[in-house]
Design a protein around this motif. Sequence first.
Motif, PDB file in Angstrom:
ATOM      1  N   SER A 132       0.848  -1.194   0.000  1.00  0.00           N
ATOM      2  CA  SER A 132       0.000   0.000   0.000  1.00  0.00           C
ATOM      3  C   SER A 132       0.882   1.241   0.000  1.00  0.00           C
ATOM      4  O   SER A 132       1.968   1.241   0.595  1.00  0.00           O
ATOM      5  CB  SER A 132      -0.894   0.017   1.238  1.00  0.00           C
ATOM      6  OG  SER A 132      -1.735  -1.120   1.268  1.00  0.00           O
ATOM      7  N   PRO A 133       0.428   2.315  -0.654  1.00  0.00           N
ATOM      8  CA  PRO A 133       1.214   3.556  -0.643  1.00  0.00           C
ATOM      9  C   PRO A 133       1.414   4.066   0.797  1.00  0.00           C
ATOM     10  O   PRO A 133       0.572   3.838   1.665  1.00  0.00           O
ATOM     11  CB  PRO A 133       0.357   4.533  -1.440  1.00  0.00           C
ATOM     12  CG  PRO A 133      -0.586   3.698  -2.231  1.00  0.00           C
ATOM     13  CD  PRO A 133      -0.798   2.440  -1.437  1.00  0.00           C
ATOM     14  N   PRO A 134       2.518   4.759   1.053  1.00  0.00           N
ATOM     15  CA  PRO A 134       2.749   5.298   2.394  1.00  0.00           C
ATOM     16  C   PRO A 134       1.555   6.140   2.863  1.00  0.00           C
ATOM     17  O   PRO A 134       1.026   6.955   2.116  1.00  0.00           O
ATOM     18  CB  PRO A 134       3.997   6.168   2.223  1.00  0.00           C
ATOM     19  CG  PRO A 134       4.695   5.598   1.026  1.00  0.00           C
ATOM     20  CD  PRO A 134       3.599   5.102   0.123  1.00  0.00           C
ATOM     21  N   GLY A 135       1.143   5.893   4.104  1.00  0.00           N
ATOM     22  CA  GLY A 135       0.045   6.655   4.692  1.00  0.00           C
ATOM     23  C   GLY A 135      -1.341   6.211   4.267  1.00  0.00           C
ATOM     24  O   GLY A 135      -2.330   6.725   4.776  1.00  0.00           O
ATOM     25  N   PHE A 136      -1.450   5.270   3.314  1.00  0.00           N
ATOM     26  CA  PHE A 136      -2.755   4.811   2.834  1.00  0.00           C
ATOM     27  C   PHE A 136      -3.255   3.672   3.699  1.00  0.00           C
ATOM     28  O   PHE A 136      -2.511   2.750   4.018  1.00  0.00           O
ATOM     29  CB  PHE A 136      -2.665   4.338   1.382  1.00  0.00           C
ATOM     30  CG  PHE A 136      -3.964   3.744   0.881  1.00  0.00           C
ATOM     31  CD1 PHE A 136      -4.963   4.559   0.406  1.00  0.00           C
ATOM     32  CD2 PHE A 136      -4.165   2.372   0.919  1.00  0.00           C
ATOM     33  CE1 PHE A 136      -6.157   4.016  -0.036  1.00  0.00           C
ATOM     34  CE2 PHE A 136      -5.351   1.820   0.475  1.00  0.00           C
ATOM     35  CZ  PHE A 136      -6.352   2.643   0.001  1.00  0.00           C
ATOM     36  N   TRP A 137      -4.554   3.731   4.053  1.00  0.00           N
ATOM     37  CA  TRP A 137      -5.200   2.667   4.824  1.00  0.00           C
ATOM     38  C   TRP A 137      -6.508   2.299   4.148  1.00  0.00           C
ATOM     39  O   TRP A 137      -7.282   3.174   3.781  1.00  0.00           O
ATOM     40  CB  TRP A 137      -5.495   3.135   6.253  1.00  0.00           C
ATOM     41  CG  TRP A 137      -4.279   3.412   7.043  1.00  0.00           C
ATOM     42  CD1 TRP A 137      -3.618   4.599   7.143  1.00  0.00           C
ATOM     43  CD2 TRP A 137      -3.553   2.472   7.837  1.00  0.00           C
ATOM     44  NE1 TRP A 137      -2.518   4.456   7.955  1.00  0.00           N
ATOM     45  CE2 TRP A 137      -2.454   3.165   8.399  1.00  0.00           C
ATOM     46  CE3 TRP A 137      -3.719   1.122   8.138  1.00  0.00           C
ATOM     47  CZ2 TRP A 137      -1.535   2.545   9.240  1.00  0.00           C
ATOM     48  CZ3 TRP A 137      -2.800   0.511   8.982  1.00  0.00           C
ATOM     49  CH2 TRP A 137      -1.724   1.216   9.518  1.00  0.00           C
ATOM     50  N   TYR A 138      -6.741   1.004   3.999  1.00  0.00           N
ATOM     51  CA  TYR A 138      -8.066   0.535   3.586  1.00  0.00           C
ATOM     52  C   TYR A 138      -8.988   0.676   4.785  1.00  0.00           C
ATOM     53  O   TYR A 138      -8.602   0.380   5.920  1.00  0.00           O
ATOM     54  CB  TYR A 138      -8.030  -0.947   3.171  1.00  0.00           C
ATOM     55  CG  TYR A 138      -7.284  -1.225   1.900  1.00  0.00           C
ATOM     56  CD1 TYR A 138      -7.899  -1.054   0.664  1.00  0.00           C
ATOM     57  CD2 TYR A 138      -5.969  -1.668   1.934  1.00  0.00           C
ATOM     58  CE1 TYR A 138      -7.213  -1.317  -0.511  1.00  0.00           C
ATOM     59  CE2 TYR A 138      -5.281  -1.936   0.768  1.00  0.00           C
ATOM     60  CZ  TYR A 138      -5.905  -1.758  -0.450  1.00  0.00           C
ATOM     61  OH  TYR A 138      -5.224  -2.027  -1.611  1.00  0.00           O
ATOM     62  N   ASP A 139     -10.206   1.134   4.557  1.00  0.00           N
ATOM     63  CA  ASP A 139     -11.232   1.246   5.598  1.00  0.00           C
ATOM     64  C   ASP A 139     -12.552   0.985   4.892  1.00  0.00           C
ATOM     65  O   ASP A 139     -13.166   1.903   4.354  1.00  0.00           O
ATOM     66  CB  ASP A 139     -11.194   2.620   6.250  1.00  0.00           C
ATOM     67  CG  ASP A 139     -12.101   2.720   7.457  1.00  0.00           C
ATOM     68  OD1 ASP A 139     -12.828   1.753   7.762  1.00  0.00           O
ATOM     69  OD2 ASP A 139     -12.089   3.785   8.109  1.00  0.00           O
ATOM     70  N   GLN A 140     -12.969  -0.256   4.869  1.00  0.00           N
ATOM     71  CA  GLN A 140     -14.067  -0.703   4.020  1.00  0.00           C
ATOM     72  C   GLN A 140     -15.356  -0.913   4.809  1.00  0.00           C
ATOM     73  O   GLN A 140     -15.310  -1.310   5.968  1.00  0.00           O
ATOM     74  CB  GLN A 140     -13.662  -2.026   3.339  1.00  0.00           C
ATOM     75  CG  GLN A 140     -12.380  -1.898   2.571  1.00  0.00           C
ATOM     76  CD  GLN A 140     -11.694  -3.227   2.266  1.00  0.00           C
ATOM     77  OE1 GLN A 140     -10.888  -3.260   1.379  1.00  0.00           O
ATOM     78  NE2 GLN A 140     -11.992  -4.288   2.973  1.00  0.00           N
ATOM     79  N   PRO A 141     -16.513  -0.677   4.194  1.00  0.00           N
ATOM     80  CA  PRO A 141     -17.792  -0.889   4.865  1.00  0.00           C
ATOM     81  C   PRO A 141     -18.254  -2.352   4.808  1.00  0.00           C
ATOM     82  O   PRO A 141     -19.364  -2.650   5.187  1.00  0.00           O
ATOM     83  CB  PRO A 141     -18.756   0.022   4.091  1.00  0.00           C
ATOM     84  CG  PRO A 141     -18.184   0.062   2.708  1.00  0.00           C
ATOM     85  CD  PRO A 141     -16.681  -0.011   2.883  1.00  0.00           C
ATOM     86  N   TRP A 142     -17.412  -3.248   4.310  1.00  0.00           N
ATOM     87  CA  TRP A 142     -17.751  -4.675   4.220  1.00  0.00           C
ATOM     88  C   TRP A 142     -16.650  -5.490   4.892  1.00  0.00           C
ATOM     89  O   TRP A 142     -15.539  -5.021   5.102  1.00  0.00           O
ATOM     90  CB  TRP A 142     -17.890  -5.098   2.753  1.00  0.00           C
ATOM     91  CG  TRP A 142     -16.668  -4.803   1.923  1.00  0.00           C
ATOM     92  CD1 TRP A 142     -15.521  -5.548   1.838  1.00  0.00           C
ATOM     93  CD2 TRP A 142     -16.449  -3.665   1.098  1.00  0.00           C
ATOM     94  NE1 TRP A 142     -14.606  -4.946   1.004  1.00  0.00           N
ATOM     95  CE2 TRP A 142     -15.150  -3.783   0.529  1.00  0.00           C
ATOM     96  CE3 TRP A 142     -17.216  -2.551   0.763  1.00  0.00           C
ATOM     97  CZ2 TRP A 142     -14.610  -2.840  -0.335  1.00  0.00           C
ATOM     98  CZ3 TRP A 142     -16.659  -1.618  -0.093  1.00  0.00           C
ATOM     99  CH2 TRP A 142     -15.390  -1.765  -0.630  1.00  0.00           C
ATOM    100  N   ASP A 143     -16.991  -6.736   5.252  1.00  0.00           N
ATOM    101  CA  ASP A 143     -15.999  -7.663   5.772  1.00  0.00           C
ATOM    102  C   ASP A 143     -15.140  -8.159   4.613  1.00  0.00           C
ATOM    103  O   ASP A 143     -15.624  -8.296   3.479  1.00  0.00           O
ATOM    104  CB  ASP A 143     -16.669  -8.878   6.422  1.00  0.00           C
ATOM    105  CG  ASP A 143     -17.332  -8.574   7.758  1.00  0.00           C
ATOM    106  OD1 ASP A 143     -17.185  -7.450   8.281  1.00  0.00           O
ATOM    107  OD2 ASP A 143     -18.012  -9.482   8.275  1.00  0.00           O
ATOM    108  N   GLU A 144     -13.879  -8.438   4.911  1.00  0.00           N
ATOM    109  CA  GLU A 144     -12.984  -9.029   3.913  1.00  0.00           C
ATOM    110  C   GLU A 144     -12.205 -10.149   4.584  1.00  0.00           C
ATOM    111  O   GLU A 144     -11.579  -9.959   5.623  1.00  0.00           O
ATOM    112  CB  GLU A 144     -12.020  -7.987   3.351  1.00  0.00           C
ATOM    113  CG  GLU A 144     -11.087  -8.556   2.309  1.00  0.00           C
ATOM    114  CD  GLU A 144     -10.135  -7.536   1.705  1.00  0.00           C
ATOM    115  OE1 GLU A 144      -9.430  -7.872   0.750  1.00  0.00           O
ATOM    116  OE2 GLU A 144     -10.103  -6.381   2.197  1.00  0.00           O
TER     117      GLU A 144
END
Length: 114
Positions: free
Chosen positions: A42-54
Amino acid sequence: MPPAPANLLAGLPPSLPEEMLSEILSRPDLRIERIVSTGHASPPGFWYDQPWDEWVLVLAGAARLRLADEAEDRALTPGDHVLLPAGTRHRVAWTSPDEPTVWLAVHCPPRRDG
């Protein structure tokens, strides 16, 4: 008639300019993907924050996954899997540059208790 069998580890390129994402199955409340990484993160400082389960499973290669509320990366090797509930901030910290890392990702609605 069902389609012919396919192999998730077939046709893996030795390197890629970007991660390769292939949809395996999609339904209104379900998506299954194969993700191939060759040294990607992932790019520096980027976070996934998803409204679904993974739910992710490493089929080949190696990776490190970072969850925002944990101090250390989680090392993942073939067979390791993690459920990331909706709203779990996470990022790919590292994938092996020496061999393709193959992920199986299942996206679905969050569990509703009660």
